[in-house]
Scaffold this motif. Structure first.
Motif, PDB file in Angstrom:
ATOM      1  N   HIS A  45       0.846  -1.188   0.000  1.00 14.52           N
ATOM      2  CA  HIS A  45       0.000   0.000   0.000  1.00 14.52           C
ATOM      3  C   HIS A  45       0.883   1.240   0.000  1.00 14.52           C
ATOM      4  O   HIS A  45       2.104   1.153   0.108  1.00 14.52           O
ATOM      5  CB  HIS A  45      -0.933   0.012   1.224  1.00 14.52           C
ATOM      6  CG  HIS A  45      -0.200   0.041   2.531  1.00 14.52           C
ATOM      7  ND1 HIS A  45       0.311  -1.084   3.132  1.00 14.52           N
ATOM      8  CD2 HIS A  45       0.119   1.093   3.355  1.00 14.52           C
ATOM      9  CE1 HIS A  45       0.906  -0.760   4.264  1.00 14.52           C
ATOM     10  NE2 HIS A  45       0.809   0.554   4.416  1.00 14.52           N
ATOM     11  N   GLY A  46       0.261   2.391  -0.133  1.00 16.13           N
ATOM     12  CA  GLY A  46       0.991   3.650  -0.154  1.00 16.13           C
ATOM     13  C   GLY A  46       0.755   4.410  -1.439  1.00 16.13           C
ATOM     14  O   GLY A  46       0.208   3.874  -2.409  1.00 16.13           O
ATOM     15  N   PRO A  47       1.144   5.690  -1.476  1.00 12.16           N
ATOM     16  CA  PRO A  47       0.901   6.536  -2.654  1.00 12.16           C
ATOM     17  C   PRO A  47       1.558   6.005  -3.930  1.00 12.16           C
ATOM     18  O   PRO A  47       0.994   6.136  -5.024  1.00 12.16           O
ATOM     19  CB  PRO A  47       1.472   7.900  -2.250  1.00 12.16           C
ATOM     20  CG  PRO A  47       2.366   7.629  -1.082  1.00 12.16           C
ATOM     21  CD  PRO A  47       1.800   6.447  -0.385  1.00 12.16           C
ATOM     22  N   LYS A  53      -1.032   1.455  -9.765  1.00 15.83           N
ATOM     23  CA  LYS A  53      -2.339   0.932 -10.178  1.00 15.83           C
ATOM     24  C   LYS A  53      -2.979   1.828 -11.239  1.00 15.83           C
ATOM     25  O   LYS A  53      -3.554   1.346 -12.224  1.00 15.83           O
ATOM     26  CB  LYS A  53      -3.267   0.817  -8.964  1.00 15.83           C
ATOM     27  CG  LYS A  53      -2.874  -0.274  -7.977  1.00 15.83           C
ATOM     28  CD  LYS A  53      -3.842  -0.276  -6.791  1.00 15.83           C
ATOM     29  CE  LYS A  53      -3.503  -1.369  -5.782  1.00 15.83           C
ATOM     30  NZ  LYS A  53      -4.418  -1.331  -4.604  1.00 15.83           N
ATOM     31  N   LYS A  54      -2.882   3.139 -11.041  1.00 12.70           N
ATOM     32  CA  LYS A  54      -3.486   4.080 -11.980  1.00 12.70           C
ATOM     33  C   LYS A  54      -2.797   3.998 -13.346  1.00 12.70           C
ATOM     34  O   LYS A  54      -3.456   3.974 -14.392  1.00 12.70           O
ATOM     35  CB  LYS A  54      -3.393   5.504 -11.409  1.00 12.70           C
ATOM     36  CG  LYS A  54      -4.139   6.546 -12.220  1.00 12.70           C
ATOM     37  CD  LYS A  54      -4.023   7.927 -11.585  1.00 12.70           C
ATOM     38  CE  LYS A  54      -4.691   7.971 -10.233  1.00 12.70           C
ATOM     39  NZ  LYS A  54      -4.674   9.349  -9.655  1.00 12.70           N
ATOM     40  N   LEU A  55      -1.476   3.952 -13.340  1.00 14.35           N
ATOM     41  CA  LEU A  55      -0.731   3.850 -14.587  1.00 14.35           C
ATOM     42  C   LEU A  55      -1.021   2.530 -15.302  1.00 14.35           C
ATOM     43  O   LEU A  55      -1.182   2.492 -16.530  1.00 14.35           O
ATOM     44  CB  LEU A  55       0.768   3.975 -14.316  1.00 14.35           C
ATOM     45  CG  LEU A  55       1.289   5.375 -13.989  1.00 14.35           C
ATOM     46  CD1 LEU A  55       2.708   5.298 -13.434  1.00 14.35           C
ATOM     47  CD2 LEU A  55       1.245   6.260 -15.228  1.00 14.35           C
ATOM     48  N   ALA A  56      -1.093   1.456 -14.524  1.00 10.74           N
ATOM     49  CA  ALA A  56      -1.368   0.144 -15.108  1.00 10.74           C
ATOM     50  C   ALA A  56      -2.731   0.119 -15.782  1.00 10.74           C
ATOM     51  O   ALA A  56      -2.890  -0.447 -16.870  1.00 10.74           O
ATOM     52  CB  ALA A  56      -1.281  -0.939 -14.038  1.00 10.74           C
ATOM     53  N   THR A  57      -3.711   0.754 -15.155  1.00 10.34           N
ATOM     54  CA  THR A  57      -5.051   0.813 -15.735  1.00 10.34           C
ATOM     55  C   THR A  57      -5.039   1.579 -17.051  1.00 10.34           C
ATOM     56  O   THR A  57      -5.624   1.138 -18.050  1.00 10.34           O
ATOM     57  CB  THR A  57      -6.036   1.476 -14.755  1.00 10.34           C
ATOM     58  OG1 THR A  57      -6.102   0.693 -13.558  1.00 10.34           O
ATOM     59  CG2 THR A  57      -7.423   1.580 -15.372  1.00 10.34           C
ATOM     60  N   SER A  58      -4.364   2.713 -17.077  1.00  4.85           N
ATOM     61  CA  SER A  58      -4.335   3.537 -18.295  1.00  4.85           C
ATOM     62  C   SER A  58      -3.564   2.857 -19.418  1.00  4.85           C
ATOM     63  O   SER A  58      -3.879   3.045 -20.593  1.00  4.85           O
ATOM     64  CB  SER A  58      -3.722   4.909 -17.992  1.00  4.85           C
ATOM     65  OG  SER A  58      -2.352   4.785 -17.640  1.00  4.85           O
ATOM     66  N   LEU A  59      -2.580   2.039 -19.067  1.00  2.22           N
ATOM     67  CA  LEU A  59      -1.757   1.357 -20.072  1.00  2.22           C
ATOM     68  C   LEU A  59      -2.245  -0.065 -20.361  1.00  2.22           C
ATOM     69  O   LEU A  59      -1.635  -0.781 -21.145  1.00  2.22           O
ATOM     70  CB  LEU A  59      -0.296   1.310 -19.601  1.00  2.22           C
ATOM     71  CG  LEU A  59       0.389   2.665 -19.437  1.00  2.22           C
ATOM     72  CD1 LEU A  59       1.750   2.500 -18.774  1.00  2.22           C
ATOM     73  CD2 LEU A  59       0.528   3.365 -20.789  1.00  2.22           C
TER      74      LEU A  59
END
Length: 259
Positions: A45-47, A53-59
């Motif tokens: 966990h952590g920023p 996770k956000k980058l993985a979703t967009s890519l």
């Protein structure tokens, strides 16, 4: 004619094939490095983890949540709860791929794999697809076998030649195909229409599902035409790579103009 390669062995990825640690992984994704998947410790966990996770979703990079033992199994200790596996092949945008095919003056013939997880099946399918004139294979970012060295070896290198489009939704992929005037056929053993009666000479895509579950019902619902391969003796079981080969050979026959 290219000779068959020996059956691949499952191997642990080399350290050079891994991106290890949070900061390095974030930097790699921001630089556009293509990843096969990310292994994320299920308690991490952590920023930085949220950014990953956000980058993985967009890519459209799949994330596998795993116990720490999985990461330690890569024979590394400085993983900080996350490891990225570098992609062995180049992934392509679906719309860009369709546009490229059309601009070349070719009639699109695409293959969609839904829930096919066995890497040897995927490799064999890619090999046949390339030989039968399929220009691209569409796979989801989750629920599909990793296109690793084993898959590439089984494909006899075809996975490095044919375009592979990884999408975050096969449903949206079908919408994209429809918007481009590409008919979507779904292989289903209970369908009334036979494979010979499908028009594969026109722009077409074929969905192949897993051997145990078949095609996802919602995906089947938005396909244009379900069809089946006729079989003798009431036996209704074909290996997915064999079935794909039979269908694609029929598509190639139609496109060659042979009766």
């Amino acid at each position: 004619m290219k000779s068959f390669r020996s059956q691949p062995q499952q191997n642990r990825p080399k350290k050079s094939a891994l991106i290890i640690g949070r900061v390095k992984l974030i930097a790699a994704m921001k630089e556009g490095r293509q990843l096969e998947r990310i292994y994320l410790m299920n308690t991490a966990h952590g920023p930085e983890i949220e950014e990953i996770k956000k980058l993985a979703t967009s890519l459209q990079v799949p994330i596998n949540k795993v116990p720490v033992e999985k990461l330690n199994g890569f024979n590394i200790t400085d993983h900080e709860g996350v490891v990225g596996l570098i992609a062995k092949i180049q992934y392509h945008d679906l719309q860009d791929t369709i546009s490229f095919i059309v601009e070349k003056g070719e009639t699109p013939l695409l293959l969609i794999l839904d829930g096919v997880t066995d890497i040897r099946n995927i490799g064999a399918i890619a090999r046949t697809a390339y030989c039968c004139g399929v220009q691209a294979i569409i796979i989801p970012d989750k629920g599909v076998g990793a296109l690793n060295d084993d898959a590439i070896q089984t494909s006899a290198g075809a996975l490095e030649k044919i375009k592979v489009c990884r999408v975050n939704s096969l449903m949206k992929a079908v919408d994209t195909l429809h918007l481009n005037g590409i008919a979507v056929y779904a292989s289903e053993m209970t369908a009334e229409k036979l494979v010979y009666d499908c028009d594969f000479a026109a722009p077409a895509a074929v969905i192949m599902g897993s051997e145990d579950k078949g095609i996802f019902p919602a995906l089947m619902k938005i396909a244009d035409t379900p069809f089946r391969i006729p079989m003798a003796g009431g036996f209704e079981s074909l290996n997915v790579s064999v079935a794909t080969g039979m269908i694609l050979y029929e598509a190639m026959r139609q496109r060659s103009g042979k009766n």
